[in-house]
Design a protein around this motif. Structure first.
Motif, PDB file in Angstrom:
ATOM      1  N   GLY A 104       0.820  -1.207   0.000  1.00 12.24           N
ATOM      2  CA  GLY A 104       0.000   0.000   0.000  1.00 12.24           C
ATOM      3  C   GLY A 104       0.854   1.257   0.000  1.00 12.24           C
ATOM      4  O   GLY A 104       0.561   2.228  -0.710  1.00 12.24           O
ATOM      5  N   LEU A 105       1.917   1.251   0.772  1.00 11.41           N
ATOM      6  CA  LEU A 105       2.782   2.426   0.867  1.00 11.41           C
ATOM      7  C   LEU A 105       3.466   2.698  -0.477  1.00 11.41           C
ATOM      8  O   LEU A 105       3.455   3.821  -0.975  1.00 11.41           O
ATOM      9  CB  LEU A 105       3.830   2.230   1.972  1.00 11.41           C
ATOM     10  N   ALA A 106       4.050   1.662  -1.068  1.00 14.30           N
ATOM     11  CA  ALA A 106       4.759   1.847  -2.340  1.00 14.30           C
ATOM     12  C   ALA A 106       3.786   2.245  -3.445  1.00 14.30           C
ATOM     13  O   ALA A 106       4.127   3.032  -4.330  1.00 14.30           O
ATOM     14  CB  ALA A 106       5.512   0.577  -2.719  1.00 14.30           C
ATOM     15  N   ALA A 107       2.565   1.730  -3.384  1.00 15.93           N
ATOM     16  CA  ALA A 107       1.564   2.070  -4.404  1.00 15.93           C
ATOM     17  C   ALA A 107       1.198   3.548  -4.298  1.00 15.93           C
ATOM     18  O   ALA A 107       1.133   4.257  -5.312  1.00 15.93           O
ATOM     19  CB  ALA A 107       0.323   1.194  -4.242  1.00 15.93           C
ATOM     20  N   ALA A 108       0.987   4.012  -3.072  1.00 12.27           N
ATOM     21  CA  ALA A 108       0.611   5.416  -2.880  1.00 12.27           C
ATOM     22  C   ALA A 108       1.740   6.334  -3.345  1.00 12.27           C
ATOM     23  O   ALA A 108       1.501   7.339  -4.018  1.00 12.27           O
ATOM     24  CB  ALA A 108       0.283   5.666  -1.410  1.00 12.27           C
ATOM     25  N   ILE A 109       2.971   5.954  -3.032  1.00 13.87           N
ATOM     26  CA  ILE A 109       4.125   6.755  -3.451  1.00 13.87           C
ATOM     27  C   ILE A 109       4.216   6.777  -4.984  1.00 13.87           C
ATOM     28  O   ILE A 109       4.431   7.817  -5.596  1.00 13.87           O
ATOM     29  CB  ILE A 109       5.428   6.186  -2.836  1.00 13.87           C
TER      30      ILE A 109
ATOM     31  N   VAL B  73       9.983  -8.939   0.106  1.00 19.27           N
ATOM     32  CA  VAL B  73       9.225  -7.698   0.155  1.00 19.27           C
ATOM     33  C   VAL B  73       9.699  -6.726  -0.929  1.00 19.27           C
ATOM     34  O   VAL B  73       8.926  -5.907  -1.407  1.00 19.27           O
ATOM     35  CB  VAL B  73       9.306  -7.087   1.565  1.00 19.27           C
ATOM     36  N   ASP B  74      10.958  -6.836  -1.362  1.00 17.07           N
ATOM     37  CA  ASP B  74      11.447  -5.957  -2.430  1.00 17.07           C
ATOM     38  C   ASP B  74      10.566  -6.069  -3.674  1.00 17.07           C
ATOM     39  O   ASP B  74      10.276  -5.077  -4.333  1.00 17.07           O
ATOM     40  CB  ASP B  74      12.873  -6.345  -2.833  1.00 17.07           C
ATOM     41  N   TYR B  75      10.169  -7.295  -4.002  1.00 17.95           N
ATOM     42  CA  TYR B  75       9.326  -7.486  -5.178  1.00 17.95           C
ATOM     43  C   TYR B  75       7.951  -6.890  -4.944  1.00 17.95           C
ATOM     44  O   TYR B  75       7.309  -6.393  -5.870  1.00 17.95           O
ATOM     45  CB  TYR B  75       9.204  -8.977  -5.522  1.00 17.95           C
ATOM     46  N   VAL B  76       7.505  -6.963  -3.693  1.00 17.86           N
ATOM     47  CA  VAL B  76       6.211  -6.366  -3.344  1.00 17.86           C
ATOM     48  C   VAL B  76       6.257  -4.870  -3.632  1.00 17.86           C
ATOM     49  O   VAL B  76       5.371  -4.317  -4.280  1.00 17.86           O
ATOM     50  CB  VAL B  76       5.874  -6.618  -1.857  1.00 17.86           C
ATOM     51  N   SER B  77       7.318  -4.219  -3.166  1.00 23.00           N
ATOM     52  CA  SER B  77       7.412  -2.770  -3.339  1.00 23.00           C
ATOM     53  C   SER B  77       7.461  -2.400  -4.817  1.00 23.00           C
ATOM     54  O   SER B  77       6.833  -1.439  -5.252  1.00 23.00           O
ATOM     55  CB  SER B  77       8.674  -2.241  -2.643  1.00 23.00           C
ATOM     56  N   GLU B  78       8.229  -3.172  -5.583  1.00 23.50           N
ATOM     57  CA  GLU B  78       8.376  -2.874  -6.998  1.00 23.50           C
ATOM     58  C   GLU B  78       7.047  -3.034  -7.729  1.00 23.50           C
ATOM     59  O   GLU B  78       6.642  -2.185  -8.519  1.00 23.50           O
ATOM     60  CB  GLU B  78       9.427  -3.823  -7.579  1.00 23.50           C
ATOM     61  N   GLU B  79       6.382  -4.142  -7.429  1.00 29.74           N
ATOM     62  CA  GLU B  79       5.094  -4.420  -8.059  1.00 29.74           C
ATOM     63  C   GLU B  79       4.090  -3.330  -7.705  1.00 29.74           C
ATOM     64  O   GLU B  79       3.346  -2.826  -8.557  1.00 29.74           O
ATOM     65  CB  GLU B  79       4.617  -5.792  -7.544  1.00 29.74           C
ATOM     66  N   ALA B  80       4.084  -2.935  -6.424  1.00 32.21           N
ATOM     67  CA  ALA B  80       3.096  -1.973  -5.945  1.00 32.21           C
ATOM     68  C   ALA B  80       3.313  -0.599  -6.568  1.00 32.21           C
ATOM     69  O   ALA B  80       2.366   0.134  -6.847  1.00 32.21           O
ATOM     70  CB  ALA B  80       3.151  -1.880  -4.427  1.00 32.21           C
ATOM     71  N   LYS B  81       4.570  -0.242  -6.814  1.00 40.79           N
ATOM     72  CA  LYS B  81       4.867   1.037  -7.456  1.00 40.79           C
ATOM     73  C   LYS B  81       4.178   1.084  -8.820  1.00 40.79           C
ATOM     74  O   LYS B  81       3.560   2.080  -9.188  1.00 40.79           O
ATOM     75  CB  LYS B  81       6.383   1.172  -7.605  1.00 40.79           C
ATOM     76  N   LEU B  82       4.268  -0.027  -9.553  1.00 44.86           N
ATOM     77  CA  LEU B  82       3.628  -0.101 -10.864  1.00 44.86           C
ATOM     78  C   LEU B  82       2.114   0.055 -10.726  1.00 44.86           C
ATOM     79  O   LEU B  82       1.479   0.769 -11.516  1.00 44.86           O
ATOM     80  CB  LEU B  82       3.970  -1.433 -11.548  1.00 44.86           C
ATOM     81  N   ALA B  83       1.532  -0.598  -9.709  1.00 41.28           N
ATOM     82  CA  ALA B  83       0.082  -0.472  -9.502  1.00 41.28           C
ATOM     83  C   ALA B  83      -0.275   0.992  -9.250  1.00 41.28           C
ATOM     84  O   ALA B  83      -1.282   1.494  -9.763  1.00 41.28           O
ATOM     85  CB  ALA B  83      -0.367  -1.349  -8.331  1.00 41.28           C
ATOM     86  N   GLY B  84       0.561   1.688  -8.483  1.00 45.48           N
ATOM     87  CA  GLY B  84       0.315   3.102  -8.195  1.00 45.48           C
ATOM     88  C   GLY B  84       0.398   3.953  -9.457  1.00 45.48           C
ATOM     89  O   GLY B  84      -0.469   4.797  -9.710  1.00 45.48           O
TER      90      GLY B  84
END
Ligand SMILES: Cc1cc2nc3c(=O)[nH]c(=O)nc-3n(C[C@H](O)[C@H](O)[C@H](O)COP(=O)(O)OP(=O)(O)OC[C@H]3O[C@@H](n4cnc5c(N)ncnc54)[C@H](O)[C@@H]3O)c2cc1C
Ligand code: SF4
Lengths: 434, 122
Positions: A17-22, A309-320
């Motif tokens: 959620g954090l990486a997506a919002a960013i 979790v690194d992959y989570v952050s990367e994936e979420a950035k794309l979703a954002g």
């Protein structure tokens, strides 16, 4: 009066959620709200106090809370609005495609919020013992590994002294070490499969370092004790995963930890009517990580269970970023009165791949590349991962070993896609490498 | 002469490495690794294995009602000192507020390494 209308609402304030919002904010959309049911941001990482996070993202080994804080700081720096202690209870869409989010918290009671785009980042939960089929009573002293992790690391309470662990997932391995350090005796870690689903590093540093045996192809066949666990019986299993009579071994213990897998937390997603994958337990998404409901995106463990979790952050950035692009498109469509068309080419797979994320591609919406993530169903050595477009192999990557516990990646660049302007089909398959 | 068996953690292959050691604990032969990374891993593991140690300890005076703060050794310590570090931390409590990176214990268990906070607790 609280604000109720947003361009983007993110459900879940964990790393996804954090990486997506960013990602959305940095792509130009500032009217964002994060909803988190816990009292702090960071999600499950707050209880993962061991190190090993962030090697890919920060090139240093952080603990879970440190990794979470880095992203929380980035969110706070940007002034992105967060509401903590706020649990989303339902989501829906109205006739105009606006998403309606209902959430509850102690100060506001029921909140009714509206947003153009929605990102699902609710994470996952552990499979419970109900999902297992162990005969016997249900005495106290049986915990999921994640619950034990919370008790020890957040509450400061050691749930048992003599411990047997069923399942060799990473959380179980991490807890074998953690409970040993806190003074418990971990007798054995039993794994039903002939291989461990955990990372090698965890097997070495959490079991081998402390002389805790890993028994592959073993399961719990009986739990003893009425009020509290008094012992468990393990047995070897055959290739059919059924216990072999005569191989039973008895362990005297007061605690059984279960580390038998994670399940994406998708009640809200199902309520929204999004198409679900039966393999991952998460929604089906396209190249933009958009679900079958336009404007609703998903990332992190709610989409498919990640080990890193690194992959989570990367994936979420794309979703954002995708959500920001969607909001922009909505505005443009309102002005122009026409909508940008959508294409949907399914991603086929074979040769032992269990699923792919994304599972469909609109070539016109790929910006620089697509990263396909997938898992295989069994351990395989000396293979090739081959991607073909309309039957022609366009990418081929050697893999010395692939295992169900490790998520695989394959990157398809826009350049290759552009060389096939009228593509009709896309397939990823695993072949023997001779 | 004795042999030590290790699992390489360099990649998912997880090669089973066998290290033959001489009487003066010198390395005679390393076998089982599929690539050079396995060899250097094995060399380090048999001569000077180190680990980061993480744990959590009680806090008092937390405004937000938190009970524990997590912490880690600021750098690697010798593997055989892990239990000493943990023993040194038993029963201690630290006052709030705590910020990530704060030194909570200096020179833990005489290792020369500090324990630092890994979580903010107000
Ligand atoms: C116990 C455990 C141990 C792990 N250990 C490691 C490890 O050692 N190394 C590693 O790299 N990865 C590890 N992982 C994986 C990694 O931590 C996860 O991949 C990552 O935390 C996933 O991030 P997420 O944001 O998708 O989910 P989460 O971190 O679970 O965050 C989801 C958030 O959504 C919130 N939420 C859910 N539903 C609602 C709702 N209805 N309303 C409001 N908020 C809601 C939750 O409270 C939570 O904060 C571990 C995972 C687990 C479960
Ligand atoms: S020796 Fe090389 S191939 Fe084998 S596990 Fe280690 S890094 Fe991987």
């Amino acid at each position: 009066m609280n604000k109720t209308d947003y361009d983007l609402i993110v459900i879940g304030g964990g790393p996804a959620g954090l990486a997506a919002a960013i990602g959305a904010y940095d792509a130009g959309e500032k009217n964002i709200l994060i909803l988190e049911r816990d009292t702090r941001l960071g999600g499950i990482l707050n209880q993962c106090i061991h190190n090993g996070f962030g090697l890919h993202t920060f090139q240093e080994e952080l603990t879970g809370p440190e990794y979470a804080q880095r992203f929380a700081d980035l969110v706070l720096e940007r002034g992105i609005e967060c509401r903590l202690d706020t649990m989303v209870v339902s989501v829906g869409t109205d006739a105009e495609g606006i998403k309606e989010v209902a959430a509850v918290n102690e100060t506001d009671g029921l909140l009714r919020l509206r947003t153009r785009a929605l990102i699902l980042a609710m994470g996952c939960r552990e499979r419970s013992r109900g999902a297992l089929n162990i005969p016997g009573f249900r005495p106290a002293g049986i915990f999921s590994a994640g619950t034990a992790q919370r008790l020890v690391n957040i509450e400061g309470y050691l749930p048992g002294r003599r411990v047997v662990i069923l399942g060799s997932g990473d959380i179980g391995l991490i807890m074998a070490r953690r409970m040993t350090l806190e003074g418990a005796k971990v007798l054995v870690c039993a794994e039903l499969m002939p291989y461990s689903g955990g990372l090698k590093r965890n097997i070495v540093q959490c079991l081998d370092d402390f002389g805790i045996p890993l028994r592959l192809s073993h399961t719990v066949v009986r739990i003893e004790g009425k009020e509290r666990v008094e012992g468990v019986v393990l047995a070897k299993v055959g290739s059919d995963r059924k216990p072999i009579p005569g191989t039973e071994e008895h362990y005297e213990c007061d605690t059984l930890l279960l580390s038998v897998g994670l399940l994406p937390e998708n009640e809200l997603t199902v309520g929204l009517g999004a198409e679900m994958s039966r393999v991952t337990g998460g929604p089906v998404v396209n190249e933009s990580l958009e679900t079958s409901v336009p404007g609703v995106f998903a990332a992190g463990n709610v989409l498919h269970v990640h080990d890193l979790v690194d992959y989570v952050s990367e994936e979420a950035k794309l979703a954002g970023e995708s959500a920001a692009a969607y909001v922009r498109e909505c505005r443009e469509a309102e002005q122009a009165g026409t909508e940008k068309s959508r294409d949907r080419i399914p991603v086929g797979f074979s040769g032992g791949i269990r699923y792919t994320v994304p599972s469909s591609v609109d070539p016109g919406r790929v910006r620089h590349w697509i990263k396909f993530r997938f898992r295989v169903g069994e351990v395989m050595t000396n293979r090739r991962v081959v991607l073909s477009i309309d039957g022609e192999s366009v990418l081929s990557r050697k893999r010395r070993v692939m295992a169900p516990g490790e998520m695989e990646e394959l990157v398809l660049t826009k350049k290759v896609l552009d060389a096939h302007p009228d593509m009709k089909s896309l397939e990823i398959r695993i072949e023997e490498d001779n | 002469m004795n042999t030590v068996n290790l699992t390489c953690i360099g990649c998912p292959l997880g090669c089973q490495i066998e290290v033959m050691m001489g009487d003066d604990n010198e390395i005679l032969l390393i076998t089982g690794n599929t690539c050079p990374r396995g060899e250097s891993y094995a060399r380090k593991e048999v001569t000077a294995p180190t680990r980061i140690v993480t744990s959590s300890v009680r806090v008092y005076g937390s405004r937000t009602g938190e009970r524990m703060v997590s912490l880690k050794t600021a750098s690697d310590i010798p593997k055989d000192r892990i239990m000493d570090v943990i023993r040194d931390l038993r029963g201690v409590a630290v006052p709030c507020p705590v910020r990530i990176g704060d030194v909570l214990f200096k020179d833990v268990a005489g290792t020369g390494v500090d324990m630092i906070a890994t979580k903010n607790v107000d």
